[in-house]
Write a protein that holds these residues in place. Sequence first.
Motif, short mmCIF file in Angstrom:
data_model
loop_
_atom_site.label_atom_id
_atom_site.label_comp_id
_atom_site.label_asym_id
_atom_site.label_seq_id
_atom_site.Cartn_x
_atom_site.Cartn_y
_atom_site.Cartn_z
N ILE A 22 47.25 33.09 37.54
CA ILE A 22 46.57 32.42 38.65
C ILE A 22 45.40 33.27 39.12
O ILE A 22 45.51 34.48 39.27
N VAL A 23 44.26 32.62 39.35
CA VAL A 23 43.09 33.25 39.94
C VAL A 23 42.95 32.71 41.35
O VAL A 23 42.92 31.50 41.56
N VAL A 24 42.87 33.62 42.33
CA VAL A 24 42.73 33.23 43.73
C VAL A 24 41.31 33.53 44.19
O VAL A 24 40.81 34.64 44.02
N CYS A 25 40.64 32.55 44.74
CA CYS A 25 39.28 32.72 45.24
C CYS A 25 39.27 33.74 46.38
O CYS A 25 39.99 33.57 47.37
N PRO A 26 38.46 34.80 46.28
CA PRO A 26 38.44 35.79 47.36
C PRO A 26 37.75 35.29 48.63
O PRO A 26 37.86 35.89 49.68
N GLU A 27 37.03 34.16 48.52
CA GLU A 27 36.33 33.63 49.68
C GLU A 27 37.24 32.79 50.57
O GLU A 27 37.23 32.91 51.78
N GLY A 29 40.72 31.71 49.35
CA GLY A 29 42.14 31.80 49.03
C GLY A 29 42.68 30.67 48.18
O GLY A 29 43.89 30.58 47.96
N THR A 30 41.81 29.82 47.64
CA THR A 30 42.28 28.71 46.81
C THR A 30 42.80 29.22 45.47
O THR A 30 42.08 29.91 44.75
N PRO A 31 44.04 28.88 45.10
CA PRO A 31 44.57 29.31 43.79
C PRO A 31 44.19 28.32 42.69
O PRO A 31 44.08 27.12 42.94
N HIS A 32 43.95 28.83 41.49
CA HIS A 32 43.64 28.01 40.32
C HIS A 32 44.42 28.55 39.13
O HIS A 32 44.72 29.76 39.08
N HIS A 33 44.73 27.70 38.17
CA HIS A 33 45.15 28.23 36.88
C HIS A 33 43.98 29.04 36.33
O HIS A 33 42.81 28.64 36.48
N ARG A 34 44.28 30.16 35.70
CA ARG A 34 43.20 31.04 35.22
C ARG A 34 42.25 30.28 34.28
O ARG A 34 41.03 30.36 34.42
N ASP A 35 42.80 29.54 33.31
CA ASP A 35 41.95 28.80 32.37
C ASP A 35 41.12 27.74 33.09
O ASP A 35 39.95 27.51 32.75
N CYS A 36 41.73 27.10 34.09
CA CYS A 36 41.01 26.06 34.84
C CYS A 36 39.84 26.67 35.59
O CYS A 36 38.73 26.10 35.61
N TYR A 37 40.08 27.83 36.20
CA TYR A 37 39.01 28.44 36.97
C TYR A 37 37.83 28.82 36.09
O TYR A 37 36.67 28.52 36.41
N PHE A 38 38.11 29.47 34.97
CA PHE A 38 37.02 29.91 34.12
C PHE A 38 36.37 28.74 33.38
O PHE A 38 35.20 28.81 33.00
N PRO A 136 48.22 42.13 38.90
CA PRO A 136 48.20 43.16 37.84
C PRO A 136 48.36 42.59 36.43
O PRO A 136 48.02 43.25 35.46
N GLU A 137 48.87 41.34 36.33
CA GLU A 137 49.01 40.71 35.02
C GLU A 137 47.75 39.96 34.62
O GLU A 137 47.65 39.49 33.48
N ASP A 138 46.80 39.82 35.54
CA ASP A 138 45.55 39.13 35.22
C ASP A 138 44.70 40.03 34.31
O ASP A 138 45.04 41.19 34.08
N THR A 139 43.61 39.48 33.81
CA THR A 139 42.73 40.25 32.92
C THR A 139 41.30 40.24 33.43
O THR A 139 40.86 39.27 34.04
N ILE A 140 40.59 41.32 33.15
CA ILE A 140 39.16 41.43 33.42
C ILE A 140 38.51 41.94 32.14
O ILE A 140 38.86 42.99 31.63
N ASP A 141 37.58 41.15 31.61
CA ASP A 141 36.94 41.49 30.32
C ASP A 141 37.97 41.69 29.21
O ASP A 141 37.81 42.57 28.35
N GLN A 162 36.10 44.67 43.43
CA GLN A 162 34.69 44.46 43.14
C GLN A 162 34.50 43.79 41.78
O GLN A 162 33.69 42.87 41.64
N PHE A 163 35.23 44.26 40.78
CA PHE A 163 35.11 43.68 39.44
C PHE A 163 35.50 42.20 39.45
O PHE A 163 34.85 41.35 38.84
N LYS A 164 36.62 41.89 40.13
CA LYS A 164 37.09 40.51 40.19
C LYS A 164 36.10 39.64 40.96
O LYS A 164 35.84 38.49 40.59
N ASN A 165 35.53 40.21 42.00
CA ASN A 165 34.52 39.48 42.78
C ASN A 165 33.31 39.15 41.92
O ASN A 165 32.70 38.09 42.08
N MET A 166 32.92 40.07 41.03
CA MET A 166 31.80 39.80 40.12
C MET A 166 32.10 38.58 39.27
O MET A 166 31.23 37.71 39.06
N ASP A 167 33.33 38.49 38.75
CA ASP A 167 33.71 37.35 37.92
C ASP A 167 33.73 36.06 38.73
O ASP A 167 33.26 35.02 38.27
N MET A 168 34.27 36.14 39.94
CA MET A 168 34.38 34.95 40.77
C MET A 168 33.00 34.43 41.16
O MET A 168 32.78 33.22 41.23
N ARG A 169 32.07 35.34 41.43
CA ARG A 169 30.73 34.94 41.85
C ARG A 169 29.79 34.71 40.67
O ARG A 169 28.70 34.15 40.84
#
Length: 313
Positions: A22-27, A29-38, A136-141, A162-169
Amino acid sequence: MASYKGELCPVCHKAFADGDQIVVCPECGTPHHRDCYFQLGHCANAEHHGKDFAWQPEKKAPAAAPGIEGGAAPGQEGDGFSRPCPHCHAANPPGALFCISCGKPLESQQQQYAAGPGFGPMAANQQNIKYGGVNPEDTIDGIRVEDMAEFIGPSSGYYLYQFKNMDMRGRKLSFSWSGFFITPLYMLFRKVWPVALLSILLNITLNIPGIIFFLTPESQINTLLTGPFAVAYTITSLLMMAVQIFFGLFANAIYRRSVVKKIKRIQAMGLDRTETLRLYHKKGGVCRWAVLTVGLLLMISSLVGTLLTAAGF
């Protein structure tokens, strides 16, 4: 981290289940499936950002619990839900960033990630300190957040956020005061050796006119400032400011690239977990002795310059 089991993904409208990434929007708090978000490329509620919008879970009837008539309502104390929401006072899991009852942030970003130059987040719980509120189970790059935290070491929560925020934005801009004011020391501290060397050379080169001005006898300063030197001094001063702004804006992105490159190189060795962690800690983390050494050299050079000026050289 908060549990979103049973809530609906706003993209595919399917319920979250145990084990879902799950990816949670830092702005908001909306949760998404990781694949759906990307696949979407941004938060499904992006149009509401900046309007005091905060995602809220669907209201569910309380489930009956053995030995308790009628069960316990969501957000009550028990089952590890011990963190009170400052807005609605409902109890939340210790690692939650957003209230599971009202959906509002449990802390401001400044409270969670108040960071000074070279140091990291001052957060209220271990989950945020180490992972910055990221799963902690999520991935970045392509690298698990847990591995990144082990490699980064001190201030891992700040950098992972900060890294996750870069991806989200979807952009690499992430201002760093350390990168702006003390680029060489910052890069040495974080073991980004090539960039540290480059920034040192740039600083020395662009400060040459300033050093000449500093060492020039007072009686010759007016003559110095009326010739070509004045133009060179102005140009190098502007270039120095441009370099500072560049590193202030991209220092975190540069550090992220270095982290990812080194971790992938270690993982490519195919070592067992114990040896991999040993290399993470050896190649990652911070280097205090390099900062202290350069700082000492700068102090000595400044002292020598002052003595030479006082002696009339």
